[in-house]
Design an enzyme around this catalytic site. Structure first.
Site, PDB file in Angstrom:
ATOM      1  N   ASP A  77       0.836  -1.024  -0.101  1.00  2.89           N
ATOM      2  CA  ASP A  77       0.029  -0.241  -0.138  1.00  2.89           C
ATOM      3  C   ASP A  77       0.808   0.730   0.043  1.00  2.89           C
ATOM      4  O   ASP A  77       1.768   1.196   0.521  1.00  2.89           O
ATOM      5  CB  ASP A  77      -0.961  -0.305   1.328  1.00  2.89           C
ATOM      6  CG  ASP A  77      -1.609   1.564   1.673  1.00  2.89           C
ATOM      7  OD1 ASP A  77      -2.531   1.743  -0.027  1.00  2.89           O
ATOM      8  OD2 ASP A  77      -1.879   2.111   2.240  1.00  2.89           O
ATOM      9  N   ASP A 132      -0.482   4.936   1.209  1.00  2.00           N
ATOM     10  CA  ASP A 132      -0.471   6.246   1.613  1.00  2.00           C
ATOM     11  C   ASP A 132      -0.363   5.614   3.445  1.00  2.00           C
ATOM     12  O   ASP A 132      -1.616   4.469   3.497  1.00  2.00           O
ATOM     13  CB  ASP A 132      -2.213   6.536   1.788  1.00  2.00           C
ATOM     14  CG  ASP A 132      -2.054   7.511   0.625  1.00  2.00           C
ATOM     15  OD1 ASP A 132      -2.054   9.504   1.003  1.00  2.00           O
ATOM     16  OD2 ASP A 132      -1.737   6.939  -0.281  1.00  2.00           O
ATOM     17  N   ASP A 173      -1.589  -0.558   6.235  1.00  2.00           N
ATOM     18  CA  ASP A 173      -1.808   0.214   7.155  1.00  2.00           C
ATOM     19  C   ASP A 173      -3.006  -0.179   7.970  1.00  2.00           C
ATOM     20  O   ASP A 173      -3.729   0.313   8.899  1.00  2.00           O
ATOM     21  CB  ASP A 173      -1.171   1.491   6.914  1.00  2.00           C
ATOM     22  CG  ASP A 173      -2.118   2.588   6.313  1.00  2.00           C
ATOM     23  OD1 ASP A 173      -2.109   1.795   5.438  1.00  2.00           O
ATOM     24  OD2 ASP A 173      -2.807   2.894   7.338  1.00  2.00           O
TER      25      ASP A 173
END
EC number: 3.1.3.18
Length: 224
Positions: A14, A16, A180
């Site tokens: 991922d 961001d 995250d």
């Protein structure tokens, strides 16, 4: 290498909240868009809880907060106007305040050097990926980059992950999703990938451990 990587060939990351802390720039662009509509501006902490489902949902959550209105009751014309303004402001400065997380670049290039196929799978619009990767000297790290608008569906749908695995003829069981948020972990599990979650990112204010990833990491360097 981390035990989770044993027998693996492809690692999806991922962006961001995983590789970059982008909330300061996202919050700044959202603030400018809201101010232009004479609306209240949220704190960065609020914005960090709204990240993860793409920029449209980010703006939708911001407008709902500013108006104290349920998202399903928002004026769509105003929301679309606000979104266009947000995209314009963010596009002008997507990395002015954004920072690369410690160890991110070193980890990515070490993994690539070790022979792993690295792919980037983010819900951020594709148009912003190249400028960010170029700014942080990560353009050469990834064999494939997919944004939230690259395919018909985005995370938590497994499509971007299965698409990447098929692109490089790698079985899902030989792939890992690193992210995250609960959306990264849900997409990874649905795609048949192993999953690793960073404890420091954005996950709507909830502990990422609740998503039951295969591995919890405090730093990307723990993959090495």
């Amino acid at each position: 290498m981390h035990p989770l990587l044993s027998g693996k060939k492809l690692i999806a990351f991922d962006l961001d909240g995983t590789l970059i802390d982008s909330v300061p720039d996202l919050a700044a662009a959202l603030a400018r868009a809201l101010e232009a509509e004479d609306l209240a501006v949220p704190e960065q902490e609020n914005v960090s809880r709204w990240v993860g489902n793409g920029t449209y949902r980010l703006v939708e959550r911001g407008l709902a907060w500013a108006q104290s209105t349920p998202e399903n009751r928002l004026d769509r014309a105003r929301l679309n106007r606000l979104y266009a303004a947000f995209m314009r402001y963010y596009g002008k400065a997507p990395h002015r305040l954004t920072r690369l997380y410690p160890g991110a670049a070193e980890t990515l290039y070490a993994l690539r050097e070790a022979g792993f196929v690295l792919v980037l799978i983010t819900n951020k619009p594709e148009r912003f990926i190249a400028p960010l990767l170029e700014h942080f000297a990560l353009s050469e790290a990834f064999a494939l980059c997919l944004g939230g608008d690259s395919l018909a569906r985005k995370k938590p749908d497994p499509l971007p992950l299965t698409h990447a695995a098929a692109r490089f003829s790698v079985a899902p069981s030989a792939c890992v999703m690193v992210g995250d948020s609960c959306h990264d972990i849900a997409a990874g599990k649905a795609a048949g990938f192993a999953t690793a979650a960073l404890t420091y990112g954005y996950n709507h204010g909830e502990p990422i451990g609740q998503s039951r990833p295969d591995a919890l990491l405090d730093s990307l360097s723990e993959l090495l």
